[in-house]
Design an enzyme around this catalytic site. Structure first.
Site, mmCIF file in Angstrom:
data_model
loop_
_atom_site.group_PDB
_atom_site.id
_atom_site.type_symbol
_atom_site.label_atom_id
_atom_site.label_comp_id
_atom_site.label_asym_id
_atom_site.label_seq_id
_atom_site.Cartn_x
_atom_site.Cartn_y
_atom_site.Cartn_z
ATOM 1 N NE ARG A 22 9.687 -9.067 6.800
ATOM 2 C CZ ARG A 22 10.232 -8.081 6.116
ATOM 3 N NH1 ARG A 22 10.148 -8.050 4.815
ATOM 4 N NH2 ARG A 22 10.840 -7.108 6.755
ATOM 5 N NE ARG A 35 0.096 -3.168 2.121
ATOM 6 C CZ ARG A 35 1.197 -2.517 1.803
ATOM 7 N NH1 ARG A 35 2.289 -3.172 1.539
ATOM 8 N NH2 ARG A 35 1.218 -1.202 1.823
ATOM 9 C CG ASP A 72 7.793 -3.617 10.186
ATOM 10 O OD1 ASP A 72 8.034 -4.435 9.282
ATOM 11 O OD2 ASP A 72 8.583 -2.713 10.492
ATOM 12 C CE1 TYR A 147 15.210 -0.096 7.926
ATOM 13 C CE2 TYR A 147 15.646 -1.333 9.925
ATOM 14 C CZ TYR A 147 15.555 -1.285 8.556
ATOM 15 O OH TYR A 147 15.802 -2.402 7.803
#
Ligand code: 1CP
Length: 338
Positions: A22, A35, A72, A147
C-alpha cells in the site's frame, strides 16, 4: 537483473530490497490530491494516466526498490460483472452474490474490461527507473470470494466461511472461476511488463485444517501452475496473511517463489521458513505510526535475524493512512544504513 528479482531467485543481500505494501495511498498528500481529481477510487484504477501517476509517487519520493501496480483486488469481481463501489471511509461495497448468480458467472470478455490496467502496466515499465522492479498483483480466490459473498469486509468474513460449509460444491465453482480469471489476469500483467506478481490472500488466517487446504492452498497452487504453463519462469510472491503454523509447507504445496509473512510470525519461525526460500514482510505497520525507538527496534530485529538469507524488506501488511512521512524516511534509512 533487478535486486528484488535476484532475491526471488534466492540471492542474499546485506541491504535487502525494500518496498511497502500500500505504498501508494492515503498517507501521501500527493495521492490524496490525485484521488480528489479522479473522483472515485475506481476511476483512479481504470485511468492509466492517473494510475501511472499514483504508482510512481512513492518511487519518486522514497526511491523504493519495487513499485506495485496501482489497482485493487476487487477489479476482478467488477470485471466479472459484479457491482462495486468504494465509499469514503467505508471501504469496498459489492452486492452480495447469490447461488443463482454464482451459477451464471463466466469469465468471457472480462479481460477487455481490464485493458486499462494492462496499459498502465506497460507504461509503468517504460517510465520506472530501470533498477526498479514492477510488481503486478491480484487477490487470491479465497480472499476475493469472501468479499463477493459478504459484500464487504467484515471482522472475520463469517458469511463466506459459512457459505463454504453449507454449499461446498457451489463455493468450489466460484473458486474455480476466480482461479481461471486470476490466471488470465496475471499472465496478461506479466506479458504487459510486470517483472513478477504478488497474490494477496489477506483472509487466509481465518481458515484452518481442510478448509485452509481446499480454499487457500489448492487454488493458489493451481494459479501458480497455470501461470507457469504459459510463462515458465514467472516469479510469484504469495501472501497468506495470518496463516501462522500453516505457513510451514505452504511454499512447497503452492510452488510460490517468495512467502509473505505478517507481523505476528515470530522471527525464529521466519528464519526457518527462509531456509526454504525467499521471504518478505514482518514489520508491524503500527511501528511506522509510532516511529522513534519502536520503529528502529522493529527494523533492527528483522535485519539481525534475517539478512543471512533471501529477504525482501516490507511491512507485515499495508501501510496505514496515519503513518507520518518522516517515519517512512526513518524506516528506509535504517534499512539502508543511512
Ligand atoms: O480511499 C482510498 O483511496 C482507497 C484506499 C485503497 C487503496 C489505496 C483501497 C480500498 N485499495 C487501494 C489500493 C490497493 N489495494 C493496492 C495498490 C496500492 C499499493 O499497494 O500501493 C493493493 C495491492 C490493494 C490490495 C487489496 N485491496 C487487498 C489486499 C491487501 C490487503 O490490504 O489486505 C485487499 C483486501 C483490498 C480490498 C480493499 N480495497 C480498499 C480497502 C480499504 C480494502 C479493504 C477492505 C476491508 O477488508 O475492509
Amino acid at each position: 537483473m533487478r535486486k528484488l528479482m535476484k532475491v526471488l531467485d534466492g540471492e542474499t543481500f546485506d541491504i535487502p530490497p525494500i518496498w511497502l505494501m500500500r505504498q501508494a495511498g492515503r498517507y501521501l498528500p500527493e495521492y490524496r490530491e490525485t484521488r480528489k481529481q479522479a473522483g472515485g477510487f475506481l476511476d483512479l484504477c481504470y485511468n492509466p494516466d492517473l494510475a501511472v501517476e499514483v504508482t510512481l509517487q512513492p518511487i519518486r519520493r522514497f526511491g523504493f526498490d519495487a513499485s506495485i501496480l496501482f489497482s485493487d483486488i476487487l477489479v476482478i469481481p467488477h470485471a466479472l460483472g459484479r457491482n462495486l463501489d468504494f465509499r469514503e471511509g467505508e471501504g469496498p461495497v459489492l452486492d452480495p452474490i447469490t447461488i443463482e448468480e454464482i451459477n451464471a458467472l463466466n469469465s468471457d470478455g472480462f479481460l477487455d474490461h481490464l485493458s486499462p490496467v494492462f496499459e498502465t502496466v506497460g507504461r509503468l515499465r517504460e517510465e520506472l527507473p530501470s533498477e526498479t522492479t514492477l510488481i503486478g498483483f491480484c487477490g487470491a480466490p479465497w480472499t476475493v470470494a469472501t468479499y463477493m459473498i459478504a459484500g464487504r469486509g467484515t471482522p472475520d468474513q463469517a458469511p463466506a466461511r459459512l457459505f463454504a460449509h453449507q454449499h461446498p460444491e457451489i463455493f468450489q465453482n466460484l473458486i474455480n472461476i476466480l482461479v481461471e480469471a486470476s490466471t488470465k489476469y496475471l499472465i496478461k500483467q506479466l506479458k504487459s511488463g510486470a517483472d513478477c506478481v504478488q497474490i494477496f490472500d489477506s483472509w487466509a488466517g481465518i481458515l484452518g485444517g481442510d478448509q485452509f487446504e481446499r480454499w487457500c492452498v489448492e487454488p493458489m497452487a493451481k494459479i501458480v501452475e497455470n501461470v507457469r504453463s504459459e510463462i515458465p519462469d514467472a516469479k510469484i510472491i504469495g501472501f497468506p496473511k495470518g496463516a501462522g503454523a500453516q505457513n510451514f509447507g505452504y511454499r512447497e504445496k503452492t510452488g510460490i517463489d517468495c512467502l509473505g509473512l505478517d507481523w505476528s510470525v515470530p522471527l525464529d519461525q521466519a528464519k526457518k521458513l527462509q531456509e526454504e526460500g525467499a521471504i518478505q514482510g514482518l514489520l508491524d505497520p503500527l511501528r511506522v505510526i509510532a516511529g522513534g525507538k519502536a520503529l528502529d527496534e522493529g527494523v533492527d530485529q528483522i535485519m539481525e535475524h534475517l539478512t543471512d538469507g533471501p529477504l525482501v524488506f516490507n511491512l507485515g501488511h499495508g501501510i496505514t493512512p496515519q503513518a507520518p512521512i518522516e517515519h517512512v524516511e526513518q524506516l528506509i534509512s535504517r534499512v539502508r544504513g543511512g
